[in-house]
Every structure is written in structure tokens, then in C-alpha cells.
Design a protein around this motif. Sequence first.
Motif, PDB file in Angstrom:
ATOM      1  N   LYS A 234       8.567  -7.798   7.015  1.00  0.00           N
ATOM      2  CA  LYS A 234       8.317  -7.122   8.286  1.00  0.00           C
ATOM      3  C   LYS A 234       7.365  -7.905   9.188  1.00  0.00           C
ATOM      4  CE  LYS A 234       9.232  -2.279   7.080  1.00  0.00           C
ATOM      5  NZ  LYS A 234       8.638  -0.922   7.010  1.00  0.00           N
ATOM      6  N   GLU A 235       6.350  -8.535   8.596  1.00  0.00           N
ATOM      7  CA  GLU A 235       5.340  -9.203   9.401  1.00  0.00           C
ATOM      8  C   GLU A 235       5.598 -10.693   9.570  1.00  0.00           C
ATOM      9  OE1 GLU A 235       1.439  -8.305   7.996  1.00  0.00           O
ATOM     10  OE2 GLU A 235       1.755  -6.129   8.063  1.00  0.00           O
ATOM     11  N   GLY A 236       6.588 -11.200   8.828  1.00  0.00           N
ATOM     12  CA  GLY A 236       6.850 -12.631   8.894  1.00  0.00           C
ATOM     13  C   GLY A 236       7.582 -13.065  10.150  1.00  0.00           C
ATOM     14  N   PHE A 237       8.429 -12.201  10.700  1.00  0.00           N
ATOM     15  CA  PHE A 237       9.192 -12.539  11.906  1.00  0.00           C
ATOM     16  C   PHE A 237       8.313 -12.473  13.156  1.00  0.00           C
ATOM     17  CE2 PHE A 237      12.869 -11.540   9.235  1.00  0.00           C
ATOM     18  CZ  PHE A 237      13.797 -12.475   9.662  1.00  0.00           C
ATOM     19  N   SER A 238       8.662 -13.292  14.122  1.00  0.00           N
ATOM     20  CA  SER A 238       7.994 -13.237  15.425  1.00  0.00           C
ATOM     21  C   SER A 238       8.339 -11.921  16.126  1.00  0.00           C
ATOM     22  CB  SER A 238       8.448 -14.412  16.294  1.00  0.00           C
ATOM     23  OG  SER A 238       8.068 -14.226  17.641  1.00  0.00           O
ATOM     24  N   ASP A 239       7.414 -11.457  16.965  1.00  0.00           N
ATOM     25  CA  ASP A 239       7.681 -10.260  17.758  1.00  0.00           C
ATOM     26  C   ASP A 239       8.854 -10.485  18.715  1.00  0.00           C
ATOM     27  OD1 ASP A 239       5.592  -8.979  16.535  1.00  0.00           O
ATOM     28  OD2 ASP A 239       4.135  -9.478  18.106  1.00  0.00           O
ATOM     29  N   LYS A 240       9.148 -11.756  19.015  1.00  0.00           N
ATOM     30  CA  LYS A 240      10.233 -12.078  19.935  1.00  0.00           C
ATOM     31  C   LYS A 240      11.581 -12.232  19.233  1.00  0.00           C
ATOM     32  CE  LYS A 240       7.179 -14.419  23.236  1.00  0.00           C
ATOM     33  NZ  LYS A 240       6.909 -15.677  23.970  1.00  0.00           N
ATOM     34  N   ALA A 241      11.580 -12.176  17.900  1.00  0.00           N
ATOM     35  CA  ALA A 241      12.835 -12.361  17.164  1.00  0.00           C
ATOM     36  C   ALA A 241      13.788 -11.197  17.459  1.00  0.00           C
ATOM     37  CB  ALA A 241      12.556 -12.456  15.669  1.00  0.00           C
ATOM     38  N   PRO A 242      15.054 -11.467  17.854  1.00  0.00           N
ATOM     39  CA  PRO A 242      16.019 -10.398  18.164  1.00  0.00           C
ATOM     40  C   PRO A 242      16.663  -9.854  16.888  1.00  0.00           C
ATOM     41  CG  PRO A 242      17.014 -12.551  18.560  1.00  0.00           C
ATOM     42  CD  PRO A 242      15.607 -12.816  18.121  1.00  0.00           C
ATOM     43  N   LEU A 243      15.940  -8.968  16.201  1.00  0.00           N
ATOM     44  CA  LEU A 243      16.423  -8.421  14.931  1.00  0.00           C
ATOM     45  C   LEU A 243      17.416  -7.290  15.191  1.00  0.00           C
ATOM     46  CD1 LEU A 243      13.045  -8.293  12.948  1.00  0.00           C
ATOM     47  CD2 LEU A 243      14.807 -10.056  12.863  1.00  0.00           C
ATOM     48  N   ASP A 244      18.555  -7.353  14.519  1.00  0.00           N
ATOM     49  CA  ASP A 244      19.572  -6.319  14.661  1.00  0.00           C
ATOM     50  C   ASP A 244      19.108  -5.044  13.952  1.00  0.00           C
ATOM     51  OD1 ASP A 244      22.750  -6.367  15.456  1.00  0.00           O
ATOM     52  OD2 ASP A 244      22.267  -4.868  13.919  1.00  0.00           O
ATOM     53  N   ASP A 245      19.529  -3.910  14.466  1.00  0.00           N
ATOM     54  CA  ASP A 245      19.124  -2.620  13.895  1.00  0.00           C
ATOM     55  C   ASP A 245      19.682  -2.404  12.494  1.00  0.00           C
ATOM     56  OD1 ASP A 245      17.719  -2.043  16.184  1.00  0.00           O
ATOM     57  OD2 ASP A 245      19.351  -0.892  17.108  1.00  0.00           O
ATOM     58  N   ASP A 246      20.708  -3.189  12.105  1.00  0.00           N
ATOM     59  CA  ASP A 246      21.316  -2.944  10.795  1.00  0.00           C
ATOM     60  C   ASP A 246      20.539  -3.589   9.646  1.00  0.00           C
ATOM     61  OD1 ASP A 246      21.877  -5.625  11.167  1.00  0.00           O
ATOM     62  OD2 ASP A 246      23.926  -5.486  10.366  1.00  0.00           O
ATOM     63  N   ILE A 247      19.475  -4.341   9.949  1.00  0.00           N
ATOM     64  CA  ILE A 247      18.694  -4.985   8.879  1.00  0.00           C
ATOM     65  C   ILE A 247      17.822  -3.940   8.196  1.00  0.00           C
ATOM     66  CG2 ILE A 247      16.958  -6.715   8.325  1.00  0.00           C
ATOM     67  CD1 ILE A 247      17.877  -8.356  10.652  1.00  0.00           C
ATOM     68  N   ASN A 248      17.980  -3.828   6.895  1.00  0.00           N
ATOM     69  CA  ASN A 248      17.184  -2.890   6.102  1.00  0.00           C
ATOM     70  C   ASN A 248      16.250  -3.709   5.212  1.00  0.00           C
ATOM     71  OD1 ASN A 248      16.143  -1.022   4.247  1.00  0.00           O
ATOM     72  ND2 ASN A 248      17.970   0.294   4.436  1.00  0.00           N
TER      73      ASN A 248
ATOM     74  N   ALA B 262      21.355 -12.093  18.269  1.00  0.00           N
ATOM     75  CA  ALA B 262      20.691 -11.188  17.337  1.00  0.00           C
ATOM     76  C   ALA B 262      20.789 -11.709  15.896  1.00  0.00           C
ATOM     77  CB  ALA B 262      21.293  -9.796  17.428  1.00  0.00           C
ATOM     78  N   ILE B 263      19.721 -11.497  15.151  1.00  0.00           N
ATOM     79  CA  ILE B 263      19.693 -11.828  13.724  1.00  0.00           C
ATOM     80  C   ILE B 263      20.188 -10.606  12.959  1.00  0.00           C
ATOM     81  CG2 ILE B 263      18.222 -12.454  11.769  1.00  0.00           C
ATOM     82  CD1 ILE B 263      16.316 -13.764  13.796  1.00  0.00           C
ATOM     83  N   ARG B 264      21.319 -10.772  12.242  1.00  0.00           N
ATOM     84  CA  ARG B 264      21.956  -9.651  11.565  1.00  0.00           C
ATOM     85  C   ARG B 264      21.576  -9.610  10.082  1.00  0.00           C
ATOM     86  NH1 ARG B 264      27.140 -10.799  11.161  1.00  0.00           N
ATOM     87  NH2 ARG B 264      26.690 -13.006  11.492  1.00  0.00           N
ATOM     88  N   TYR B 265      21.896  -8.487   9.468  1.00  0.00           N
ATOM     89  CA  TYR B 265      21.624  -8.296   8.036  1.00  0.00           C
ATOM     90  C   TYR B 265      22.301  -9.395   7.218  1.00  0.00           C
ATOM     91  CZ  TYR B 265      21.580  -5.892   3.481  1.00  0.00           C
ATOM     92  OH  TYR B 265      21.406  -5.574   2.158  1.00  0.00           O
ATOM     93  N   GLN B 266      23.558  -9.708   7.564  1.00  0.00           N
ATOM     94  CA  GLN B 266      24.287 -10.729   6.820  1.00  0.00           C
ATOM     95  C   GLN B 266      23.650 -12.106   6.991  1.00  0.00           C
ATOM     96  OE1 GLN B 266      26.801 -10.043   4.637  1.00  0.00           O
ATOM     97  NE2 GLN B 266      26.464 -12.186   4.045  1.00  0.00           N
ATOM     98  N   ASP B 267      23.051 -12.366   8.147  1.00  0.00           N
ATOM     99  CA  ASP B 267      22.365 -13.644   8.365  1.00  0.00           C
ATOM    100  C   ASP B 267      21.203 -13.807   7.384  1.00  0.00           C
ATOM    101  OD1 ASP B 267      24.031 -14.274  10.514  1.00  0.00           O
ATOM    102  OD2 ASP B 267      22.717 -13.237  11.953  1.00  0.00           O
ATOM    103  N   VAL B 268      20.483 -12.709   7.176  1.00  0.00           N
ATOM    104  CA  VAL B 268      19.351 -12.755   6.242  1.00  0.00           C
ATOM    105  C   VAL B 268      19.853 -12.993   4.821  1.00  0.00           C
ATOM    106  CG1 VAL B 268      17.387 -11.481   5.301  1.00  0.00           C
ATOM    107  CG2 VAL B 268      17.955 -11.272   7.733  1.00  0.00           C
ATOM    108  N   LEU B 269      20.935 -12.291   4.438  1.00  0.00           N
ATOM    109  CA  LEU B 269      21.496 -12.485   3.098  1.00  0.00           C
ATOM    110  C   LEU B 269      21.987 -13.923   2.924  1.00  0.00           C
ATOM    111  CD1 LEU B 269      23.493  -9.175   2.467  1.00  0.00           C
ATOM    112  CD2 LEU B 269      21.140  -9.747   1.846  1.00  0.00           C
TER     113      LEU B 269
END
Length: 470
Positions: free
Chosen positions: A401-415, A448-455
Motif C-alpha cells: 500500500k505504501e510502496g506505490f507513488s501517490d501518482k501511480a494510476p492504480l486500478d480499482d480491481d487491485i486487492n 492504469a496498473i491492473r491486478y494482472q499487471d501486479v501478478l
Amino acid sequence: MINDNVIAYAPDKDQRTALQANAKTLEAYLSWCEVVIRTRMQLYFLEECSHSDIKVHEPPNHHSDWSALATYIRRQHLDFRSQLLLILALVPYVKPQVFDVFLSRNEGTDRPYTEFGCVEYQGMYVATGETLAFLLGGSSVETKLEIQSFLTNKKEKSSVRGDDEHVLLSLMTVESERHVNPLKDTLILAPEHVPRFTTGQAYKVALGSDFPAQIIESTLSLEDVYLPEDTLEQLADIKDWVNFGSILQHDWNMKDKIRVGFRALFYGPPGTGKTISVTALGNTLGKNVYKVDLSRVHSKYIGETEKNLEKVFRFAEQNEALLFFDEADAVFGQRTQTTNSNDQYANQHVSYLLQRIERFDGLVVLASNYKENFDDAFFRRFESVVHFSLPNSEQRLRLWKEGFSDKAPLDDDINFNDIAIQYPLSAAHIMNVIRHVSLRSLAKGGIAIRYQDVLNGIEREQGRKVSPRW
């Protein structure tokens, strides 16, 4: 480059705090110095004075002061004379007008008072050994002889650790031409040591590429490192030794009961924060951290390895640096059976290194990924053995949660909660994934950075297909 990644907050604020603390301490000591000078002048010229000795003016109380200046004075256990010497050496840099009183002229000779001792040096008006002797004893010949003896051969004596006053003298500028009378030697800090006592920042000594230790840095302090509470408590123990060790040894008369210096072993899996904690510890303590490259210390010539190691330890002692030995198990692990001359020399080098670490009166940290490679006798050499464990799910969630920049466009589907629970990554792995997916987003125009991108980033980081823990 340091790979152990943690969350950074506001290091600039720490630097401002250090500067403010040093400024407050300097103001107190400069005021004390001015009072000492004024009292000596009154006594010397037989003016009305409510005191008969300058030593009634005790130096500022520094026991609860954590500025770099106060910490150094406390750590070196400096007495009245040494504290006065240090402040005289700082005056030209921070408040040169303190010495204006010494510019007065002798009406009988129409010349400056030679007994005051101050001289011009590189555009500054600075104190000398004569100045120190005058302030401490006025016209006392005995005091002059004491200071003369103290300053004699200071360059040679200051290279030997153990005498607090001569350690202090090692911080002074050494003139190219030595005076026959050491009382004529200038008392002024060498420029490389001024930042420690003014801005609170350690000076980064420029070392050649052939020197077997190089500085490693980060902008973090211990407050910025996110680690388990028990690990932070053990790191706090190390900080306490640096801050209070001198008081424990001298004021509490424990010098003959405890060893000099402090040795810590950091162990745990890769990416758990060992290296970054060492640099954060250095920042918190105002110490430069030098990582020793043992491969560059070793020499095939008899005695050369020991000389190279001594060079490193002597440098660290003179500059109050923190020494860091990474991957210690590769060198300090259980010693090999002696089957040939190479094994014999290797074991001798390890034995010498261990002995030198035990004699080192500063702070030395060894790091290892594998605790099992050491025998029990090895652990008894350390005051602190700190375990760095992989973060639990709660800690991993905070890192995500704290590692990403406040400007990072995180998708709402990331859990992030599910990711933290399912994938037991180290802090370094998590930050590597965050770096990867953030750069990919920027490269594609900030999509946007999506859940699948993180995986996908997790899979890439581990180099294989990752499966949840269940």
C-alpha cells in the motif's frame, strides 16, 4: 547500489532537525567559551571579577543532548580542557568575533599581546596552543609546559586510538611546516571534520579506488525502515551503545568490565533489510558506513593482508565510521581443515580479522544470509545478534500500500490484501515488482496498473509461475 528496499518518508526533515540541534548546542558552547575568555581576561588584567578560576564555569550539560557535537564530547569523554580546545577550534568557522577580544594591543609596546597566541591562518583568526595555555593558566609556566607536552608529536600520538585527547587532536589541521615550539601550532578543525559539528552530517572522505572499503549510502534513518518491532528494538540497543557507551564505561566505571566497541551480526534471508538497516543506522547515528571488500584485502604476500586490514580499521577509528562486512559466512564460516599452505594462510587471516574486530572500539556490523554456517564460539564474539525475518502478511500489506507513488494510476480491481496473504515475498521483491509495474505504466503513457499487471510482475520477479499458498 542497495537492493534492500523499504519505505522512505522525509529524510530532509531529519537533516533539518540535526542542524537545529547542533546550532543550539553550538550556541551554548560558544556562550560558555566567551564567559571563560572574559573571566581569564579579568583575572589577567587584575580587573574586578567575581571568580578566582575559569573552571568555575562548567561546560554545558550535554547528557540529554543528542546533537553531533554533544554526542562526540560524551562519547570521547572530553574533560574541561579538551572541550575548550574543541570549541576554540570551531570558533573561526561559526563565530569568529569571539576572538575579537584578543585583537587588543599592548599599550606599552604598541603591539598585540603575544601571550594571547591568536594568529592569522588562511584568512581566519585562529587560536594556537599558546591561546589554550593562556586561557587555562594565564601566565603560569607550569600550564604552558603541560600544554606543550600535550601538543608535542600530536600527529604521531593521534594515530593511536585510546587516548581521548589525542584522538581529538587528530581532527585538527596539520600545518605543512611544524613549529619548533608546539604552542605555536594552530588549533583549528580540518575542513573535512567541520560538517560533523556544524550541520550534523558526517564528512565523506574521498578514498582511492584501491582502498578496500567503499562508502554505501541511503537517505533513510531508522524511523524510515519498516521492520518487526523486536528487530527495531535490537537496532535501538545498538544506538543506545553509541549514545551512552562512553558514559557507561567512564562515569559508571565499567571500562574494565566490558569490552571496547560494539559488534553486531545481522542474519536472515536475502531482501529482508539487512543492508538498508546498516545504512539507516549510520544516518541515524551520523556515521558514514564503509563496506569492506575482503577480496581486495587478501594478498598472497605474507603480512600484506594484515596490513590492508589494519589500514581499514585505522581509517574507521580515526573517522568514527561504521564498518560493514557483508556475506560474512563466506569468510567467517567454520574454518577449513588445514590440508595445505593456502588453508593455513586463510585461517590465519580469519583469526587476525576476528581479533582485530574484537579490538575495534567503534561499531562493526557483519551480515549473513545463513546463520547455520557459524559455530557457537563465533556468536559469543557479538554484543548483538539480530534476526531479519521475511515480512508477515500484515507487513507485506503495508509495503504494497505504501510502496506505490501517490501518482501511480492504480486500478480499482487491485486487492492488495489478497496479494499480501497469497504471495510471501520479501520487502526487496515487493519493491522490485512495484518498480517494474510503475515503469511499465509510464512507458505506456501512464495507463492504469491492473491486478494482472501486479501478478505478472510477481511472476517475473520470482522467475517462475507463482501459485498462491493454498
